[in-house]
Enzyme design. Structure first.
Site, mmCIF file in Angstrom:
data_model
loop_
_atom_site.group_PDB
_atom_site.id
_atom_site.type_symbol
_atom_site.label_atom_id
_atom_site.label_comp_id
_atom_site.label_asym_id
_atom_site.label_seq_id
_atom_site.Cartn_x
_atom_site.Cartn_y
_atom_site.Cartn_z
ATOM 1 N N SER A 1 34.630 44.904 35.518
ATOM 2 C CA SER A 1 35.870 43.884 34.671
ATOM 3 C C SER A 1 35.659 42.218 34.783
ATOM 4 O O SER A 1 34.894 42.475 34.838
ATOM 5 C CB SER A 1 37.015 44.681 36.555
ATOM 6 O OG SER A 1 38.136 43.738 36.454
ATOM 7 N N TYR B 1 38.962 44.402 45.342
ATOM 8 C CA TYR B 1 38.408 44.510 43.949
ATOM 9 C C TYR B 1 37.622 44.217 43.319
ATOM 10 O O TYR B 1 36.717 44.907 42.156
ATOM 11 C CB TYR B 1 39.637 44.900 42.780
ATOM 12 C CG TYR B 1 40.013 45.328 41.636
ATOM 13 C CD1 TYR B 1 39.717 46.397 41.221
ATOM 14 C CD2 TYR B 1 39.466 44.865 40.760
ATOM 15 C CE1 TYR B 1 39.637 47.177 40.100
ATOM 16 C CE2 TYR B 1 39.784 44.510 39.043
ATOM 17 C CZ TYR B 1 39.638 46.130 39.032
ATOM 18 O OH TYR B 1 39.863 46.544 38.413
#
Length: 259
Positions: free
Chosen positions: A138, A151
């Protein structure tokens, strides 16, 4: 005909990978815990093609989930030419206020099972002298992300891990790439419990999952170590730490992502 194994295949980017690879005449092994969605997708693809599409229903947050998937692939008698480690989720909010089990499940899914599956299938690819692996990271993996702390840390691991393997496998016939999408059309915001106001505000800038997948497959074919998808704002964000003090940058992100 080649075979691709896709984790998190029931929705979002994983589903888009399955549909695009089907168009490229690739047999599929679809992995997720959502049995109904997996079988529906498999039926859709089989109704439009003559491809072999197998379904493995597995909760990847369980211990040794990667080994369980690997064993089922062996039982199917299938050889995996392309591994797409897409399964993952986020959890929005101040770390100390979030559920600890949820954080540990995130590490298991985003990191542990990804490493497990990569290790199991990479050895076979090296023996054959061909294969490909896409690990989904990401843009959150390039710098700390307050309110997405676990995350972001898992995605930083995925990016570093994948780029290291990319270098290790030069000249071995195996291409490995980290896909680093920005905000993408999926259920990420809903599952991560983002405030509705934030999700709706950010929703206008979402990239389609189909566009992300096509770019990722092209990057893999061209042996790119990583790919950042989306517009110039994403490129700025992932490179900002090269030019700005880290404390200033993480404080700016904290203010933007504060509920």
């Amino acid at each position: 005909m080649k075979t691709a194994l896709i984790t998190g295949a029931s929705s979002g980017i994983g589903r888009a990978f399955a549909q695009e690879l089907a168009l490229r005449e690739t047999n599929l092994i679809l992995v997720a815990r959502s049995q109904d969605k997996l079988y529906q997708l498999a039926q859709e693809i089989q109704g439009q093609t003559s491809l072999a599409v197998d379904v493995i229903v597995q909760d990847l947050t369980e211990p040794e989930a990667g080994q369980k998937v690997y064993n089922q692939v062996k039982d199917l008698g299938r050889t995996v030419d392309l591994l797409i480690n897409n399964a993952g989720f986020g959890d929005y909010g101040p770390f100390a206020e979030r559920n600890l089990s949820q954080q540990l499940n995130m590490i298991q899914l985003n990191v542990t099972v990804l490493v497990e599956l990569t290790h199991l299938f990479l050895a076979q690819m090296q023996q054959r002298g061909q294969g490909g692996i896409i690990n989904v990271s990401s843009i959150a993996g390039f710098q700390p992300f307050p309110y997405l702390s676990t995350y972001g840390a898992t995605k930083a691991f995925v990016l570093s891990f994948t780029e290291a393997l990319w270098a290790e496998n030069q000249g071995k016939g195996v291409h490995i790439s980290a896909l680093c999408p920005g905000p993408t059309e999926s259920d990420f915001f809903e599952r991560a419990n983002f405030p509705l106001t934030f999700a709706s505000k950010d929703g206008n800038g979402l990239t389609s999952a189909e566009a992300v997948v096509k770019d990722a497959l092209n990057a893999l074919e061209n042996n790119k170590s990583h790919l950042v998808t989306g517009g110039l704002s994403n490129q700025f964000l992932v490179n900002a730490s090269r030019f700005l003090p880290r404390e200033w940058l993480v404080n700016a992100i904290e203010k933007q992502f504060r509920g």
